[in-house]
Design an enzyme around this catalytic site. Structure first.
Site, short mmCIF file in Angstrom:
data_model
loop_
_atom_site.label_atom_id
_atom_site.label_comp_id
_atom_site.label_asym_id
_atom_site.label_seq_id
_atom_site.Cartn_x
_atom_site.Cartn_y
_atom_site.Cartn_z
N LYS A 135 -3.82 -14.96 -5.14
CA LYS A 135 -4.57 -14.66 -6.37
C LYS A 135 -3.53 -14.35 -7.45
CE LYS A 135 -5.15 -9.76 -6.17
NZ LYS A 135 -6.04 -8.64 -6.23
N GLY A 183 -14.68 -20.56 -5.66
CA GLY A 183 -13.34 -21.14 -5.70
C GLY A 183 -12.97 -21.75 -4.37
N VAL A 235 0.83 -1.21 0.00
CA VAL A 235 0.00 0.00 0.00
C VAL A 235 0.87 1.26 0.00
CG1 VAL A 235 -1.70 1.29 1.34
CG2 VAL A 235 -1.92 -1.19 1.11
N CYS A 277 -5.95 -8.74 3.17
CA CYS A 277 -7.05 -7.85 3.59
C CYS A 277 -8.32 -8.56 4.00
CB CYS A 277 -7.33 -6.85 2.47
SG CYS A 277 -6.01 -5.64 2.33
N ASP A 299 10.81 3.75 5.97
CA ASP A 299 10.55 2.37 6.41
C ASP A 299 11.64 1.97 7.40
OD1 ASP A 299 8.70 -0.05 4.94
OD2 ASP A 299 10.29 -0.68 6.31
N LYS A 323 15.37 -3.17 2.97
CA LYS A 323 14.38 -2.76 1.98
C LYS A 323 14.69 -1.35 1.48
CE LYS A 323 9.42 -3.45 1.78
NZ LYS A 323 8.22 -3.63 2.59
N GLU A 325 -7.58 2.86 1.78
CA GLU A 325 -7.19 2.46 0.42
C GLU A 325 -8.14 1.38 -0.09
OE1 GLU A 325 -5.92 -0.77 -0.07
OE2 GLU A 325 -5.60 -1.36 2.01
C1 UDX Z 1 -0.58 -2.66 5.31
C2 UDX Z 1 -1.66 -3.16 6.25
O1 UDX Z 1 -1.41 -4.49 6.63
C3 UDX Z 1 -3.02 -3.00 5.67
O2 UDX Z 1 -4.01 -3.34 6.59
C4 UDX Z 1 -3.22 -1.60 5.29
O3 UDX Z 1 -4.45 -1.42 4.65
C5 UDX Z 1 -2.08 -1.03 4.49
O4 UDX Z 1 -0.83 -1.33 5.05
P1 UDX Z 1 0.80 -3.69 3.33
O5 UDX Z 1 1.12 -2.46 2.57
O6 UDX Z 1 0.62 -4.94 2.57
O7 UDX Z 1 -0.56 -3.46 4.14
O8 UDX Z 1 1.83 -3.83 4.53
P2 UDX Z 1 3.19 -4.62 4.68
O9 UDX Z 1 3.55 -5.30 3.43
O10 UDX Z 1 3.10 -5.35 5.95
O11 UDX Z 1 4.25 -3.41 4.82
C6 UDX Z 1 4.34 -2.53 5.86
C7 UDX Z 1 5.71 -1.84 5.84
O12 UDX Z 1 5.80 -1.01 7.00
C8 UDX Z 1 6.91 -2.79 5.86
O13 UDX Z 1 7.79 -2.46 4.83
C9 UDX Z 1 7.54 -2.53 7.24
O14 UDX Z 1 8.95 -2.66 7.25
C10 UDX Z 1 7.11 -1.11 7.53
N1 UDX Z 1 7.07 -0.74 8.96
C11 UDX Z 1 6.49 -1.54 9.86
C12 UDX Z 1 7.64 0.48 9.35
O15 UDX Z 1 8.19 1.20 8.54
N2 UDX Z 1 7.55 0.85 10.67
C13 UDX Z 1 6.97 0.06 11.62
O16 UDX Z 1 6.94 0.44 12.78
C14 UDX Z 1 6.42 -1.17 11.19
C1 UDX Z 2 -8.93 -6.45 -1.62
C2 UDX Z 2 -9.98 -5.42 -2.11
O1 UDX Z 2 -10.51 -5.83 -3.36
C3 UDX Z 2 -9.36 -4.05 -2.19
O2 UDX Z 2 -10.33 -3.09 -2.59
C4 UDX Z 2 -8.86 -3.76 -0.80
O3 UDX Z 2 -8.57 -2.50 -0.52
C5 UDX Z 2 -7.76 -4.74 -0.43
O4 UDX Z 2 -8.36 -6.02 -0.40
P1 UDX Z 2 -6.99 -7.88 -2.69
O5 UDX Z 2 -6.90 -8.56 -1.37
O6 UDX Z 2 -5.74 -7.43 -3.34
O7 UDX Z 2 -7.93 -6.61 -2.62
O8 UDX Z 2 -7.66 -8.90 -3.72
P2 UDX Z 2 -9.09 -9.18 -4.35
O9 UDX Z 2 -8.96 -9.10 -5.81
O10 UDX Z 2 -10.15 -8.39 -3.73
O11 UDX Z 2 -9.29 -10.72 -3.96
C6 UDX Z 2 -9.34 -11.15 -2.62
C7 UDX Z 2 -9.56 -12.62 -2.54
O12 UDX Z 2 -10.86 -12.98 -3.00
C8 UDX Z 2 -8.60 -13.46 -3.38
O13 UDX Z 2 -8.17 -14.60 -2.65
C9 UDX Z 2 -9.41 -13.89 -4.57
O14 UDX Z 2 -8.99 -15.12 -5.13
C10 UDX Z 2 -10.78 -14.01 -3.96
N1 UDX Z 2 -11.88 -13.85 -4.93
C11 UDX Z 2 -12.09 -12.64 -5.54
C12 UDX Z 2 -12.72 -14.92 -5.21
O15 UDX Z 2 -12.55 -16.02 -4.65
N2 UDX Z 2 -13.77 -14.72 -6.09
C13 UDX Z 2 -14.00 -13.53 -6.70
O16 UDX Z 2 -14.96 -13.45 -7.48
C14 UDX Z 2 -13.12 -12.46 -6.42
#
Ligand code: UDX
Ligand code: UDX
Length: 436
Positions: A322, A254, A11, A261, A30, A35, A149
């Protein structure tokens, strides 16, 4: 505008890069030194389609920079995005320790007005908590905004650049105006920026994700029922989805929803309900049905290959939760692998992007193939867990030649039943007729 993004996961990195693309000056912070070093070197640390081009372009233009120092981030940006992990706690609630930990440091380090933006998915009331934590230490004025987001992994760049809507939860006129200015370039086609209070914005995100998870789960239940009565879920799906009130999207049955998420957000909303003396009965059912659905292929495998799978080698196509991502968080494939290993099977897997991540998690418990056809060589059956495009039109002759017996368990309904019958496969899928 000068923007700081704290947390460069899927994100944060997409947010930072796309904001740089519209001319903003973005600094990403970060704590992960490796990274940050990689990114400073021009390496994208995740697989996300189209991100690399934007990433490189904006680094080269000097609009996208990286640091491990939060203090530097606070000197830089007027708007500070928090894109930090909010993992699932033991009781299902969202763990806010990273968000609140960083908020506390922001409070200590701020020297002028900041808009602090919650981008992470956080329970209702988090903006209030962040405000309280920052205020404890702050000596200057600030506002906290909730800006959830809606980025799908695999389409995150597209979703960010062309959002269907932008939700801003804010009770400050000044912060709202800054946020509107920042997002204006992304909604030129007329999609709305929806302004509301912080709590409604926080709940919007959970409601949207939980609704989508419920939609998928409902379809999975219809699929399971189709199998009982001899109906075809793909026909039912199209029959239903063409009703515009229902819509065609997110109706694909599926092996359950996974990812970073849906699973955690549904549980967090359920827990949030409990904390506020509200019992979300629907979400309870969604969680239970989805848990079961992840291993919906196992009874089919067992009925065909036997309860004891020792001596059997099974190929797995697709490990990511996915397609178009290397993310394996809550991937159904991992649950299936667990079940198969516990029954003694030997597994050979192939995924175009997620194998490194699985290898880090499972090591040599399974073997990793160089290609999709490599994976099936000399195996007793093929299981499909992720619908990557390259699996959609395979060379069936090669499949028949490589597999010891032409058996496919398809968790994503990739192939036409009649075609599989014609091609001579024993074919199991979800919510449709088995071809025996
Ligand atoms: C995260 C959340 O899990 C999700 O719920 C939210 O909607 C968006 O942010 P994601 O972007 O996939 O999703 O997070 P992740 O891949 O876990 O990355 C988080 C980053 O934050 C990592 O690079 C980690 O090193 C960093 N981090 C973590 C910091 O910079 N400071 C901290 O204290 C902890
Ligand atoms: C989701 C939301 O779509 C996005 O808006 C949000 O902010 C973050 O979480 P993401 O987790 O990246 O996004 O994937 P998404 O495409 O939504 O799929 C989520 C899961 O549902 C996957 O495991 C996918 O395989 C499953 N899925 C999706 C199904 O099984 N059937 C469907 O028809 C659609």
């Amino acid at each position: 505008m000068k923007i700081t993004v704290v947390g460069t996961g899927y994100v944060g990195l997409v947010t930072g890069t796309c904001l740089a693309e519209t001319g903003n000056d973005v600094l990403c912070v970060d704590i992960d030194k490796n990274k940050v070093a990689k990114m400073q070197n021009g390496e994208v640390p995740i697989y996300e389609p189209h991100l690399d081009i934007l990433f490189e372009r904006n680094i080269n233009a000097g609009r996208l920079k990286f640091t491990t120092e939060l203090e530097e981030g606070l000197t830089h940006g007027q708007i500070i995005f928090l894109a930090l992990p909010t993992p699932e706690d033991e009781d299902g609630s969202a763990d806010l320790s990273y968000v609140l930990g960083v908020a506390e440091n922001i409070g200590k380090l701020m020297t002028d007005y900041k808009v602090i933006v919650d981008k992470s998915t956080v329970p209702v009331g988090t903006a209030e908590k962040v405000t309280a934590v920052v205020a404890k230490h702050a000596t200057v004025d600030f506002d906290v905004v909730s800006n959830p987001e809606f980025l799908r992994e695999g389409f995150a760049v597209d979703d960010f650049l062309k959002p269907e809507r932008i939700v801003i939860g804010s009770s400050s006129e000044k912060a709202t105006q800054l946020m509107e200015r920042l997002y204006k370039p992304f909604v030129r086609s007329g999609n709305p920026i929806i302004i509301m209070d912080e709590k409604s914005a926080e709940l919007t995100k959970y409601a949207a994700n939980s609704f989508l998870a419920t939609k998928i789960t409902f379809m999975n239940e219809i699929a399971n029922f189709c199998e009982k009565v001899g109906a075809d879920v793909d026909k039912v799906r199209i029959g239903m989805g063409t009703d515009s009130r229902i819509g065609k999207r997110f109706l694909f049955p599926g092996i359950g929803y996974g990812g970073s998420c849906f699973p955690k957000d549904v549980k967090a909303l359920h827990k949030s309900g409990k904390d506020n003396l509200y019992n979300f009965q629907i979400l309870d059912a969604v969680i239970n049905v989805n848990n079961k659905q992840k291993t919906a292929l196992i009874p089919k495998v067992v009925s065909h290959l036997g309860e004891d799978l020792s001596g059997k080698t099974i190929a797995i196509w697709g490990l990511a939760f996915k397609p178009e991502t290397d993310d394996i968080r809550e991937a159904p494939s991992l649950y299936i692998i667990d079940e198969l290993l516990s029954r003694g099977a030997t597994l050979k897997a192939f995924d175009p992007e997620a194998m490194d991540n699985v290898q880090r998690k499972l090591g040599d418990k399974i073997t990793y193939a160089d290609s999709m056809y490599d994976a099936i060589e000399n195996t007793d059956a093929l299981i499909i867990c992720t619908e990557w495009s390259i699996f959609r039109t395979p060379n069936f002759q090669k499949l028949r030649e490589n597999l010891k017996a032409p058996i496919i368990f398809d968790g994503r309904n990739l192939y036409d039943i009649a075609e599989m019958e014609k091609e001579g496969f024993t074919y199991f899928s979800i919510g449709r007729k088995n071809v025996l």
